[in-house]
Design an enzyme around this catalytic site. Structure first.
Site: not given
Length: 294
Positions: A151, A165, A169
């Site tokens: 992660s 982005y 995650k």
């Protein structure tokens, strides 16, 4: 003594720019013993390390060997069956999966084009999802397995100019949290690896976003926050032993930080979230309404 690796073909960045290279190199180390892997395979661990459009396998027997496996997918994944069949045929199954595919778009939410956002999600989330789903049937059948999802600290907090982005995650974190509860009954352990700061060249190697001067302040805030965060860059090569320590653990954690300074930052972050929720708890109670019939 087992034969030497049939193939050394597995494209990867130089070791100082790739966290996973150190892991695959460690798996290939002729001196690595298998006693540490007894928890996931009596004959040694069959491992797959997936990054980008490459998926490498290793059967850690008395000595390590490595062969290339087909990638699950880094764009819209449609190959759920093929990687699993290939892995089963090549190694007799996969005991350990490490998902490390990813790139990082740096840009404000408005700056990122829709196609870029979709590709970011395809690579960082759907690629890991595809690989994970591919290995689960075999792991359930054997009632054992380890899934390590790489992660990001940005999967626990969010910063300006990294929203797209970090959304990937956060998705990986939520999916893996649920997955861990779903597969624990089959002896499968899921661990989220949360790296802090490593000089891997991730941002420089990732697609670029056209910058809008209207969001210059967001980028400045991101860079200023990184400098003030107090994180000390770690050694990417050291992550290999960290990953293997997780695999070795009889009861591995659901989540672990790689690097120092993260706990202090998370305490501050979570304290702020709780304080905000408490400050507005009167609205939560207002929205609750009155019990039915009262």
């Amino acid at each position: 003594m087992p034969a030497q690796p049939e193939s050394e073909t597995c494209r990867t960045r130089p070791p100082w720019r790739n966290l996973g290279f150190a892991t695959t190199a460690c798996l290939r180390d002729p001196g690595r013993q298998v006693s540490r892997w007894s928890g996931v395979g009596g004959r040694g661990a069959r491992c797959a390390y997936c990054s980008g459009d490459e998926c490498c396998g290793a059967h850690v027997a008395v000595r390590a060997s490595r062969r290339p496996l087909p990638a699950p997918a880094t764009r819209r994944p449609r190959l759920r069956g093929r990687p699993r069949r290939s892995a089963e045929a090549t190694f007799g199954g996969i005991d350990v999966l490490v998902n490390n595919a990813g790139h990082m778009l740096v840009g404000a939410v408005e700056e990122v084009e829709e196609g870029q956002a979709r590709t970011q999600m395809d690579v960082n989330y759907f690629g890991a999802l595809s690989a994970t789903r591919a290995v689960l049937p075999g792991m359930r059948e054997r009632r054992a397995g380890r899934i390590l999802q790489v992660s990001s600290f940005g999967g626990l907090v969010a910063y300006p100019a990294l929203g797209i982005y970090q959304a990937t995650k956060w998705a990986l974190e939520a999916m893996s949290d649920s997955l861990a509860a779903e597969v624990a009954a089959y002896g499968i352990h899921v661990t989220l690896i949360v790296p802090l700061m490593y000089p891997t060249g991730l941002a420089a190697a990732s697609p670029q976003v056209p910058q809008d001067p209207a969001y210059a302040h967001a980028r400045q805030s991101l860079y200023a926050g990184a400098e003030a965060g107090g994180f000390t860059p770690g050694d990417p090569a050291a992550t290999a032993e960290g990953l293997l320590a997780i695999v070795d653990a009889p009861e591995p954690p659901l989540r672990v930080l790689f690097g120092t300074g993260g706990l202090e930052a998370l305490r501050t972050e979570y304290a702020g979230r709780l304080a905000g929720l408490e400050q507005w708890d009167h609205v939560a109670r207002l929205a609750q309404g009155k019990p039915s019939g009262s």
